[in-house]
Enzyme design. Structure first.
Site, PDB file in Angstrom:
ATOM      1  N   MET A   1       0.840  -1.188   0.000  1.00 55.54           N
ATOM      2  CA  MET A   1       0.000   0.000   0.000  1.00 55.54           C
ATOM      3  C   MET A   1       0.875   1.237   0.000  1.00 55.54           C
ATOM      4  O   MET A   1       1.966   1.233   0.544  1.00 55.54           O
ATOM      5  CB  MET A   1      -0.923   0.010   1.219  1.00 55.54           C
ATOM      6  CG  MET A   1      -0.203   0.023   2.567  1.00 55.54           C
ATOM      7  SD  MET A   1      -1.313  -0.103   3.968  1.00 55.54           S
ATOM      8  CE  MET A   1      -2.264   1.385   3.774  1.00 55.54           C
ATOM      9  N   CYS A   2       0.412   2.272  -0.632  1.00 62.94           N
ATOM     10  CA  CYS A   2       1.095   3.563  -0.705  1.00 62.94           C
ATOM     11  C   CYS A   2       2.346   3.485  -1.580  1.00 62.94           C
ATOM     12  O   CYS A   2       2.895   2.419  -1.838  1.00 62.94           O
ATOM     13  CB  CYS A   2       1.468   4.101   0.666  1.00 62.94           C
ATOM     14  SG  CYS A   2       0.110   4.171   1.848  1.00 62.94           S
ATOM     15  N   ARG A   3       2.786   4.637  -2.035  1.00 56.30           N
ATOM     16  CA  ARG A   3       4.031   4.819  -2.773  1.00 56.30           C
ATOM     17  C   ARG A   3       4.666   6.094  -2.233  1.00 56.30           C
ATOM     18  O   ARG A   3       3.973   7.078  -1.955  1.00 56.30           O
ATOM     19  CB  ARG A   3       3.802   4.982  -4.269  1.00 56.30           C
ATOM     20  CG  ARG A   3       3.064   3.853  -4.975  1.00 56.30           C
ATOM     21  CD  ARG A   3       3.973   2.658  -5.302  1.00 56.30           C
ATOM     22  NE  ARG A   3       4.070   1.740  -4.167  1.00 56.30           N
ATOM     23  CZ  ARG A   3       4.805   0.618  -4.181  1.00 56.30           C
ATOM     24  NH1 ARG A   3       5.520   0.308  -5.253  1.00 56.30           N
ATOM     25  NH2 ARG A   3       4.833  -0.157  -3.124  1.00 56.30           N
ATOM     26  N   ASN A  41      -3.934   4.414  -5.314  1.00 54.10           N
ATOM     27  CA  ASN A  41      -3.461   5.263  -4.224  1.00 54.10           C
ATOM     28  C   ASN A  41      -4.197   6.604  -4.283  1.00 54.10           C
ATOM     29  O   ASN A  41      -3.662   7.608  -4.754  1.00 54.10           O
ATOM     30  CB  ASN A  41      -1.951   5.451  -4.340  1.00 54.10           C
ATOM     31  CG  ASN A  41      -1.219   4.123  -4.247  1.00 54.10           C
ATOM     32  OD1 ASN A  41      -1.272   3.440  -3.234  1.00 54.10           O
ATOM     33  ND2 ASN A  41      -0.554   3.738  -5.332  1.00 54.10           N
ATOM     34  N   ASN A 115       5.339   3.354   4.118  1.00 55.79           N
ATOM     35  CA  ASN A 115       4.695   2.536   3.105  1.00 55.79           C
ATOM     36  C   ASN A 115       4.554   1.144   3.692  1.00 55.79           C
ATOM     37  O   ASN A 115       5.550   0.461   3.911  1.00 55.79           O
ATOM     38  CB  ASN A 115       5.546   2.513   1.826  1.00 55.79           C
ATOM     39  CG  ASN A 115       5.085   1.453   0.833  1.00 55.79           C
ATOM     40  OD1 ASN A 115       3.930   1.063   0.829  1.00 55.79           O
ATOM     41  ND2 ASN A 115       6.009   0.982   0.009  1.00 55.79           N
TER      42      ASN A 115
END
Length: 250
Positions: A1-3, A41, A115
């Protein structure tokens, strides 16, 4: 998840780092190439950057998707910086924190992003949270796992730990309390970048003397990008990168 992504080097427009590359953070918000968990995202984004002569970074954060914010793309076109930390947040369960939950988190000269995810949140982190002073818990910007990780890292920084040591010890303690967590942490003071690869992807690109970029995934197909092995601590400046193995907690 997330960048997320951090950069130190010769000043560049934010757009050159985040928007213009074919697979930059802007595009990673809806089409990441190497994201293992989550797909879109769209639950907020943030950019922190440093201006010459001011050690305290500015931040621009929003609760919606980065592609829907025309003000950001206009700002990114004209703002230049020698150091940046930016992140886009994976679509998650709804919450009340909104913009406050979007990285980067900040205090003084520091910018921070996480992250990943803490397994068993929030119950698994009760003992670590209980060790923090009440004032620091009440000062958390949001009520999510990333905000608590930031509080733990910040406590160590204030006690005199180096950026690398603060991240390494936080990852070790969190992994012991919540096994199976994904703990890719990213921290900068505008000069040094510290990061951990623990359960998710991390890459770096360095051109000594010009720039160093550390990111969840490459933003282009430059052959100089190198993947950081899992369970690794990275410390970097604009001139060099150091990788150190992280041990599993006993």
């Amino acid at each position: 998840m997330c960048r997320h992504i951090a950069f130190v080097g010769r000043p560049e427009p934010l757009a050159a780092l985040l928007v213009e590359p074919g697979h930059g953070l802007f595009r990673q918000s809806w089409a990441p190439r190497r994201q293992r968990y989550g797909t879109v995202n769209a639950d907020g984004f943030g950019i922190g950057w440093y201006a010459d002569g001011d050690p305290v970074p500015a931040r621009y954060r929003r609760s919606g998707p980065i592609w829907a914010d025309l003000s950001f793309t206009d700002l990114a076109r004209v703002v230049r910086s020698h150091a940046v930390l930016a992140a886009v947040r994976d679509a998650t369960a709804s919450g009340a924190d909104g913009e406050a939950a979007a990285a980067p988190f900040a205090s003084g000269p520091w910018l921070f992003s996480h992250n990943g995810a803490v397994r068993g949140w929030p119950a698994s982190m009760g003992p670590l949270a209980a060790a923090l002073p009440a004032e620091e818990l009440l000062s958390m910007e949001a009520r999510n796992d990333s905000a608590l990780l930031w509080a733990l890292v910040l406590r160590r920084l204030r006690e005199g730990d180096s950026p690398a040591q603060a991240l390494a010890d936080t990852v070790r303690d969190t992994a012991a309390a919540a096994p199976g967590s994904r703990l890719n942490l990213l921290l900068t003071d505008g000069t040094v970048i510290a990061a951990t690869a623990w359960g998710d992807t991390l890459w770096y690109l360095t051109e000594p003397g010009r720039r160093t970029v550390v990111a969840s995934e490459p933003y282009d197909d430059d052959p100089l990008w190198q993947e950081v092995p899992d369970r690794t601590l990275l410390t970097a400046t604009r001139t060099d990168v150091l990788l150190t193995e992280l041990k599993e907690p006993t």
